[in-house]
Structures are given as C-alpha cells and as structure tokens.
Scaffold this motif. Sequence first.
Motif, PDB file in Angstrom:
ATOM      1  N   ASN A 102     -11.382  -5.332   2.174  1.00 54.98           N
ATOM      2  CA  ASN A 102     -10.204  -4.956   1.385  1.00 54.98           C
ATOM      3  C   ASN A 102      -9.529  -6.154   0.720  1.00 54.98           C
ATOM      4  OD1 ASN A 102     -10.077  -3.058   4.117  1.00 54.98           O
ATOM      5  ND2 ASN A 102     -10.110  -1.977   2.169  1.00 54.98           N
ATOM      6  N   TYR A 140      -4.917   4.291   3.951  1.00 52.99           N
ATOM      7  CA  TYR A 140      -4.124   3.424   3.080  1.00 52.99           C
ATOM      8  C   TYR A 140      -4.744   3.457   1.689  1.00 52.99           C
ATOM      9  CZ  TYR A 140      -2.221   1.800   7.487  1.00 52.99           C
ATOM     10  OH  TYR A 140      -1.620   1.743   8.721  1.00 52.99           O
ATOM     11  N   GLU A 141      -3.885   3.586   0.673  1.00 55.18           N
ATOM     12  CA  GLU A 141      -4.330   3.650  -0.715  1.00 55.18           C
ATOM     13  C   GLU A 141      -3.542   2.643  -1.538  1.00 55.18           C
ATOM     14  OE1 GLU A 141      -3.551   7.752  -1.599  1.00 55.18           O
ATOM     15  OE2 GLU A 141      -5.367   8.429  -0.568  1.00 55.18           O
ATOM     16  N   ASN A 142      -4.044   2.332  -2.732  1.00 57.68           N
ATOM     17  CA  ASN A 142      -3.392   1.398  -3.657  1.00 57.68           C
ATOM     18  C   ASN A 142      -3.093   0.070  -2.975  1.00 57.68           C
ATOM     19  OD1 ASN A 142      -3.324   3.472  -5.668  1.00 57.68           O
ATOM     20  ND2 ASN A 142      -1.563   4.326  -4.608  1.00 57.68           N
ATOM     21  N   LEU A 143      -4.038  -0.418  -2.195  1.00 59.08           N
ATOM     22  CA  LEU A 143      -3.867  -1.643  -1.417  1.00 59.08           C
ATOM     23  C   LEU A 143      -3.955  -2.865  -2.325  1.00 59.08           C
ATOM     24  CD1 LEU A 143      -4.375  -2.150   1.971  1.00 59.08           C
ATOM     25  CD2 LEU A 143      -6.100  -3.519   0.865  1.00 59.08           C
ATOM     26  N   ASN A 203      -9.656  -1.095  -2.780  1.00 60.04           N
ATOM     27  CA  ASN A 203      -8.198  -0.932  -2.746  1.00 60.04           C
ATOM     28  C   ASN A 203      -7.733   0.271  -1.934  1.00 60.04           C
ATOM     29  OD1 ASN A 203      -8.880   1.128  -4.466  1.00 60.04           O
ATOM     30  ND2 ASN A 203      -7.307   0.657  -5.977  1.00 60.04           N
ATOM     31  N   PHE A 204      -8.581   0.800  -1.066  1.00 61.66           N
ATOM     32  CA  PHE A 204      -8.169   1.853  -0.140  1.00 61.66           C
ATOM     33  C   PHE A 204      -8.895   1.647   1.183  1.00 61.66           C
ATOM     34  CE2 PHE A 204     -11.787   3.427  -2.492  1.00 61.66           C
ATOM     35  CZ  PHE A 204     -12.592   4.006  -1.518  1.00 61.66           C
ATOM     36  N   TYR A 230       0.831  -1.193   0.000  1.00 63.37           N
ATOM     37  CA  TYR A 230       0.000   0.000   0.000  1.00 63.37           C
ATOM     38  C   TYR A 230       0.868   1.246   0.000  1.00 63.37           C
ATOM     39  CZ  TYR A 230       1.271  -1.033   4.792  1.00 63.37           C
ATOM     40  OH  TYR A 230       1.985  -1.386   5.914  1.00 63.37           O
TER      41      TYR A 230
END
Length: 154
Positions: A149, A119-122, A140-141, A102
């Motif tokens: 998630n 949290y981003e781009n998980l 994805n965040f 992430y």
Amino acid sequence: MKRLLPFFILSLVMISCGGDDDICESGEGTPRMKIMFKNGDKITTLDSLKIYVDYGVRTVDLGWSRNVDSIFIPLRVDESPYTDLFVKTTRKGDSSKVRVSYTTKAIYVSPGCGAKLNYENLSGQLLKPTPVIKVESGQNFIQNEEKTNLYLGF
C-alpha cells in the motif's frame, strides 16, 4: 458414579459444541497495511527499523525489526480518517512522521467475527522527513494483506 457419567458426557458435549463462526481465525478480520522500502527506485532491505503508531488513545511501539523488506501495520479502527506513523532507523536518530489518510467501509463477516473494516482512498503524506525522504503510494485500498500500500523512500 453411574449418575455422574451422563452429566460428565453432557458437559463434554456442551463444551465441544461450537461452530466455526465462534472464532474469527481465517484472516477475515480487519486487514493491516503493507509497507515496503525503497532506496531510489529499487526495493531495499533495511538493517533496522522501529515504528510507533498513534492510535489516538495512545501511541504503540511496534518494536525493532531487523533485516526487513516489508512490514504490516494495523491502522486505526475508530472514526479517525488517518493514522500517524513514526519511523526510526537508528536508536539515537530522529523519527519521521508519516500520516496515512483513508476512508473506511465496514463489511459484515460472520456472527463470530462481526464486521471488519476495509480501507479505501489510502494515501500517505510525509509530515516530518529524516530518515524517510519520500512516500509513494501503492495499491490505494486494503481488502487483504497481499498488495503493498505504501513505499517509504530512504
């Protein structure tokens, strides 16, 4: 005695003073990641599950969960771009290793709470299978703990 009464009242007032910003209690802290489980394409409940989380400094045992359909995992809050999870379903069985990658974004909440991380781009990657056989992405965040998630396939 009469001299102590004003001091006592003043002390009580001082102790009880404090705004809502003093405590971070309304879910404003850094959210946890929600994981659900699948058997094939269907959401399933696991009889037992044990997860260890590598936080860099040490690995934390989150303990056994029984009859669980989802679990919340706190991710690392340092500068690391990933958190490693170790997943077991039996005491003597192997554990799978799942790496959750992430990027983080700090957001100011209040004087009492300070900042929280979103949290981003998980994404999840299965590094060692058995008992987990696949990892699927969900949302994805992470901004709150409402959406799933990751899905772990068994």
